[in-house]
Design a protein around this motif. Structure first.
Motif, PDB file in Angstrom:
ATOM      1  N   LEU A   1      -7.093  -6.407   2.556  1.00 50.08           N
ATOM      2  CA  LEU A   1      -7.280  -5.147   1.833  1.00 50.08           C
ATOM      3  C   LEU A   1      -6.840  -4.017   2.746  1.00 50.08           C
ATOM      4  O   LEU A   1      -7.134  -4.023   3.953  1.00 50.08           O
TER       5      LEU A   1
ATOM      6  N   THR B   1       0.833  -1.203   0.000  1.00 50.92           N
ATOM      7  CA  THR B   1       0.000   0.000   0.000  1.00 50.92           C
ATOM      8  C   THR B   1       0.865   1.250   0.000  1.00 50.92           C
ATOM      9  O   THR B   1       0.576   2.229  -0.696  1.00 50.92           O
TER      10      THR B   1
ATOM     11  N   TYR C   1      -3.391   2.154  -1.808  1.00 47.86           N
ATOM     12  CA  TYR C   1      -4.333   1.034  -1.814  1.00 47.86           C
ATOM     13  C   TYR C   1      -3.643  -0.230  -2.303  1.00 47.86           C
ATOM     14  O   TYR C   1      -2.807  -0.189  -3.226  1.00 47.86           O
TER      15      TYR C   1
ATOM     16  N   THR D   1     -12.423   1.990  -2.845  1.00 44.55           N
ATOM     17  CA  THR D   1     -11.231   1.213  -3.162  1.00 44.55           C
ATOM     18  C   THR D   1     -11.001   1.251  -4.669  1.00 44.55           C
ATOM     19  O   THR D   1     -11.947   1.288  -5.450  1.00 44.55           O
TER      20      THR D   1
ATOM     21  N   ARG E   1     -15.456  -0.794   1.513  1.00 41.36           N
ATOM     22  CA  ARG E   1     -15.313  -0.528   0.085  1.00 41.36           C
ATOM     23  C   ARG E   1     -15.408   0.954  -0.261  1.00 41.36           C
ATOM     24  O   ARG E   1     -14.878   1.389  -1.277  1.00 41.36           O
TER      25      ARG E   1
ATOM     26  N   ASP F   1     -10.158  -0.780  -6.924  1.00 33.42           N
ATOM     27  CA  ASP F   1     -10.526  -1.869  -7.821  1.00 33.42           C
ATOM     28  C   ASP F   1     -11.995  -1.827  -8.245  1.00 33.42           C
ATOM     29  O   ASP F   1     -12.405  -2.586  -9.130  1.00 33.42           O
TER      30      ASP F   1
ATOM     31  N   LEU G   1     -12.746 -10.133  -1.695  1.00 24.57           N
ATOM     32  CA  LEU G   1     -12.173  -9.289  -2.749  1.00 24.57           C
ATOM     33  C   LEU G   1     -12.924  -9.434  -4.066  1.00 24.57           C
ATOM     34  O   LEU G   1     -12.908  -8.527  -4.897  1.00 24.57           O
TER      35      LEU G   1
ATOM     36  N   ASN H   1      -4.511  -4.881  -2.309  1.00 23.58           N
ATOM     37  CA  ASN H   1      -5.146  -6.073  -1.753  1.00 23.58           C
ATOM     38  C   ASN H   1      -4.226  -7.253  -2.025  1.00 23.58           C
ATOM     39  O   ASN H   1      -3.377  -7.202  -2.912  1.00 23.58           O
TER      40      ASN H   1
END
Length: 655
Positions: free
Chosen positions: A81, A60, A66, A198, A233, A200, A131, A68
Motif C-alpha cells: 500500500l 500511485t 494512492y 486511504t 490507514r 479504499d 488490505l 495498493n
C-alpha cells in the motif's frame, strides 16, 4: 531503543517528543520493521518485493496519490500500500515514494513486513493480507512544541477543527482528504488541521479511524502547539503553523472569540464626497431590483404555503398525542443529500428491517438513517403511532430518534449518529478491549442501568426492551452508552407490570428463564439481561459463545471466593477490587432464577452509586443449557432468528 518500545507495546504506539520545529517534507519520520519473519536475499520473495515497490510507486503516481497491490503466490505473496499526502503534486509524490522504496529496504533489510513514514508519503508491505482489513496499526505519534497561551480556548478550537476536517475527509472527498483552519489569537493567528484516509475505506470506516486518533489528543498532546498521528490507514494532524501546501479547504469562523468587526477608520472628506456621489448614482439602479426580488420572494412563499396546506397526512382524525409525529417529518430531498443518495460508501450496516446509512444534515448534525425495506412488517399508521411514542423518550443513555420521512414509498427513520459502534465490537476484540479501562467499563454499566431505570420506572411510558445485549449498546464519542434497537420492545400501560406471549423472541443467553420457558415477561426480564451484560463487561467473555456457560463459570468462582480470577485479562491490574466485586455481585443478583429475587433497576442504580448499601448475597443463578444461538419459539418448537445488530423500528405492543 525505538524498536524495543515498539515491540513492547500491544498497539505498536510510539511517542516522539520533538522540541524542534516539525520535520520538513523531505525528512524521514520513522520506519517500523515487522515481526512476521525474514527472507533471503535474491530469493523469490526478494524478487517479488522489489517488483511490488516499483509497481506501487508507478501506480500511485499515475492514480494521483494512492494505490495498493498484490504480487506473487503463497508462500511468497506480498501485499502493499502506498499513500501520498493529499495536497502534494504528482512529481513530489513520486519523488517521496522513490526515496521510500530505497529506504525501506535499507532500514528494514530482509524483513517480510515493514512500513515507513515520510511527511509527504507512507509505504507499507507485508506477507499477510492487511488490505482486506481496516486495522490502522502500526501507528506513530509525534508531539509538537509545548506552550499555548490559552489552553482551554486552544483545546476547544482544536476539537472543532479536527471534527470538521474528519467529517469532510470521510464523507465529502473521494480522495478521503481535507484541510482546514480556524482563527485563534494574535500570537498564533490560526490553527491548521489535516485529515486523510486511504481511498479504499468507506466513509464510516474513515471516520472511525480518524475519531480514534481524535480521542487520543487529550492524553497525548495536552498543552502542545501541535500533534501528528500517523497510521497506515489514516492520518490526523494539527498545528499553529501551516504545514500543508495548498489553501485550506475549510475555513472555520471561531465563535469563541469576539466576532464584532472593527470599526472602519475615518476617511477624508473628499473620499466621503466621492462615496455620496457614487451612492446617488447606484441607488436608482439597485432599488428597483431589490423591490422586484422581494415581490418574487413573497409570491413564491405564498404559493409554497398554499401548496403545503393541501398536503395532508392520510388520516386527518389522528389523535392529538399522535400528531406530534408531524414535527418529526424530514423531507426526502434533505436525506438524499445528507447520505449522498444512500450511497454504499455511507452504509453503516444492514439489519432485518433495512439498511442504515450515515449522513450529515445541512446544519452539520451527523445522523444515522434507517431505510426500511418495502416488505417491512409495519404499516404507515402503526409506524406513526409508535414514532410518536418513541419521540417522547428522552434520555442521554438512549439512542435518540430525530425524525422520519414518509415520501415516495420510502419509510426512513433518522436517529442521532453514535460514532463508536456497539459495545461488543470493543468488549470481545482482543485489541480494542484494552481501550475499555475499568473506570470506563464501570461508567458504561452505570449508564445502562440509568437508562433501564428510566424505561421501567421514570418515563411516562413503561417499556420492557426484551433484547438487551452488548450489540445493542452503542457507544458515543466519549464512550457514553446508549441503548438502541427497540424492535422487540413491549409497552405497558397503567399499572401493568408483566405480560405473557406465546411467541418468545430475543437473543439466546440473555433471555430470562421464565420468559424462555413460559413466555412470561416483565421489567425483571430486562434485569436478567442486564445481569448477563454486567458479567460480560467484567469478564470480557461473550455469553453467546456456546462453548462456555458464563453464569456457571462466574458462580463457581464466586462460591469458591476467587471472584477476581474472572476479571478480563485486558484490564491488567488497573482496577478497584471493591468495584469489581460489587459488579459481580450485582450481576449474579440480577440473574437469579426467581424474578422476585432480582432487584429492580432503581435498586441497582443505588447499589452502583453507594458504598453503604448492604448487598444481598446471591444464590445459584438460573442456568440454561444452550444448544443454538437463536431464540426459541415455543409455538413452533423451532429456532427463530435473533434481532439484528442494528437500530430497527420499534414494534411496541400496547395492552
Amino acid at each position: 531503543m525505538f524498536s524495543s518500545l515498539l515491540s513492547s507495546s500491544p498497539l505498536f504506539l510510539l511517542s516522539l517528543l520533538l522540541f524542534l520545529a516539525p520535520p520538513t517534507a523531505a525528512d524521514l519520520l520513522y520506519p517500523d520493521c515487522g515481526t512476521t519473519g525474514n527472507y533471503t536475499t535474491n530469493n523469490t520473495y526478494d524478487f517479488n518485493l522489489r517488483l511490488l515497490l516499483s509497481n506501487l510507486t508507478t501506480r500511485t503516481f499515475l492514480a494521483g496519490g494512492y494505490s495498493n497491490a498484490t504480487i506473487g503466490q503463497s508462500p511468497d505473496q506480498i501485499f502493499g500500500l502506498a499513500l501520498c499526502r493529499g495536497d502534494v503534486n504528482t512529481s513530489s509524490c513520486r519523488s517521496c515514494l522513490n526515496t521510500a522504496s530505497v529506504d525501506i529496504l535499507r532500514l528494514c533489510p530482509n524483513y517480510k513486513a515493514a512500513v515507513i513514514w515520510y511527511d509527504l508519503c507512507r509505504l507499507r508491505y507485508a506477507n499477510q493480507d492487511f488490505l482486506s482489513m481496516t486495522d490502522n496499526n502500526p501507528q506513530l505519534f509525534l508531539k509538537g512544541v509545548d506552550g499555548i497561551p490559552d489552553g482551554d480556548l486552544f483545546d476547544e478550537l482544536v476539537q472543532k477543527l479536527v471534527k470538521a476536517v474528519t467529517d469532510w475527509a470521510a464523507f465529502n472527498s473521494t480522495r478521503k482528504f481535507a484541510t482546514g483552519e480556524v482563527n485563534f489569537t494574535t500570537a498564533f493567528p490560526k490553527i491548521y488541521g489535516l485529515a486523510q484516509c486511504t481511498w479504499d475505506l468507506k466513509g464510516f470506516q474513515c471516520q472511525q479511524c480518524l475519531q480514534w486518533f481524535f480521542g487520543q489528543i487529550p492524553s497525548w498532546f495536552e498543552g502542545e502547539r501541535g500533534g501528528t498521528m500517523l497510521g497506515v490507514r489514516c492520518y490526523l494532524r494539527y498545528n499553529v503553523s501551516k504545514f500543508y501546501q495548498e489553501a485550506s479547504i475549510l475555513r472555520l469562523a471561531s465563535q469563541l472569540v469576539n466576532a464584532t468587526a472593527p470599526a472602519a477608520p475615518h476617511t477624508p472628506d473628499r473620499e466621503e464626497g466621492n462615496k455620496k456621489s457614487m451612492t446617488g448614482f447606484v441607488l436608482p439602479i439597485i432599488m428597483p431590483l431589490v423591490i422586484a426580488f422581494m415581490l418574487i420572494c413573497t409570491i413564491c412563499i405564498c404559493f409554497w404555503r398554499r401548496r403545503k396546506s393541501k398536503i395532508k397526512l392520510p388520516d386527518e382524525s389522528i389523535p392529538e398525542e399522535i400528531t406530534s409525529v408531524k414535527s418529526l417529518l424530514i423531507d426526502l430531498s434533505i436525506l438524499r443529500v445528507a447520505t449522498a443518495n444512500f450511497s454504499d460508501v455511507n452504509e453503516l450496516g444492514q439489519g432485518g428491517f433495512g439498511t442504515v446509512y450515515q449522513g450529515i444534515l445541512p446544519d452539520g448534525r451527523q445522523i444515522a438513517v434507517k431505510r426500511l425495506t418495502i416488505s417491512s412488517r409495519q404499516g404507515l399508521e402503526e409506524m406513526k403511532n409508535e414514532l410518536a411514542l418513541l419521540a417522547k423518550l428522552q434520555h442521554r443513555n438512549l439512542v435518540r430518534l430525530l425524525g422520519v420521512c414518509l415520501e415516495e414509498q420510502e419509510k426512513l427513520l433518522v436517529y442521532e449518529y453514535v460514532p463508536n459502534r456497539s459495545l461488543d465490537t470493543f468488549l470481545f476484540d482482543p485489541i480494542k478491549s484494552k481501550c475499555l479501562r475499568w473506570g470506563r467499563r464501570y461508567k458504561i454499566i452505570e449508564g445502562i442501568a440509568r437508562a433501564l431505570q428510566y424505561l421501567h420506572e421514570d418515563s411516562q411510558l413503561k417499556i420492557v426492551h426484551r433484547d438487551l445485549k452488548a450489540s445493542n449498546i452503542l457507544l458515543g464519542a466519549d464512550m457514553n452508552p446508549k441503548i438502541s434497537d427497540f424492535g422487540l420492545a413491549r409497552l405497558f400501560g397503567g399499572d401493568q407490570t408483566e405480560g405473557t406471549t406465546s411467541k418468545v423472541v430475543g437473543t439466546l443467553g440473555y433471555i430470562s428463564p421464565e420468559y424462555a420457558m413460559r413466555g412470561h415477561f416483565s421489567t425483571k426480564s430486562d434485569v436478567y439481561s442486564f445481569g448477563v451484560l454486567v458479567l460480560e463487561i467484567v469478564t470480557g467473555r461473550n455469553n453467546s459463545d456456546p462453548s462456555e456457560d458464563l453464569l456457571s463459570y462466574t458462580w463457581d468462582k464466586w462460591s469458591e471466593g476467587r471472584s477476581l480470577e474472572i476479571l478480563d485479562p485486558a484490564l491488567g491490574h488497573h482496577c478497584q477490587g471493591s468495584e469489581v466485586l460489587k459488579c459481580i455481585q450485582i450481576g449474579l443478583l440480577c440473574v437469579q432464577d426467581n424474578p422476585s429475587d432480582r432487584p429492580n433497576m432503581s435498586t441497582v442504580v443505588l447499589m452502583l452509586n453507594s458504598n453503604t448499601v448492604s448487598h444481598k448475597a446471591p444464590s445459584k443463578p438460573a442456568l440454561c443449557t444452550r444448544k443454538s444461538r437463536g431464540a426459541y419459539d415455543h409455538n413452533l418448537s423451532r429456532p427463530i432468528p435473533m434481532s439484528p445488530n442494528e437500530m430497527s423500528i420499534t414494534e411496541l405492543e400496547p395492552r
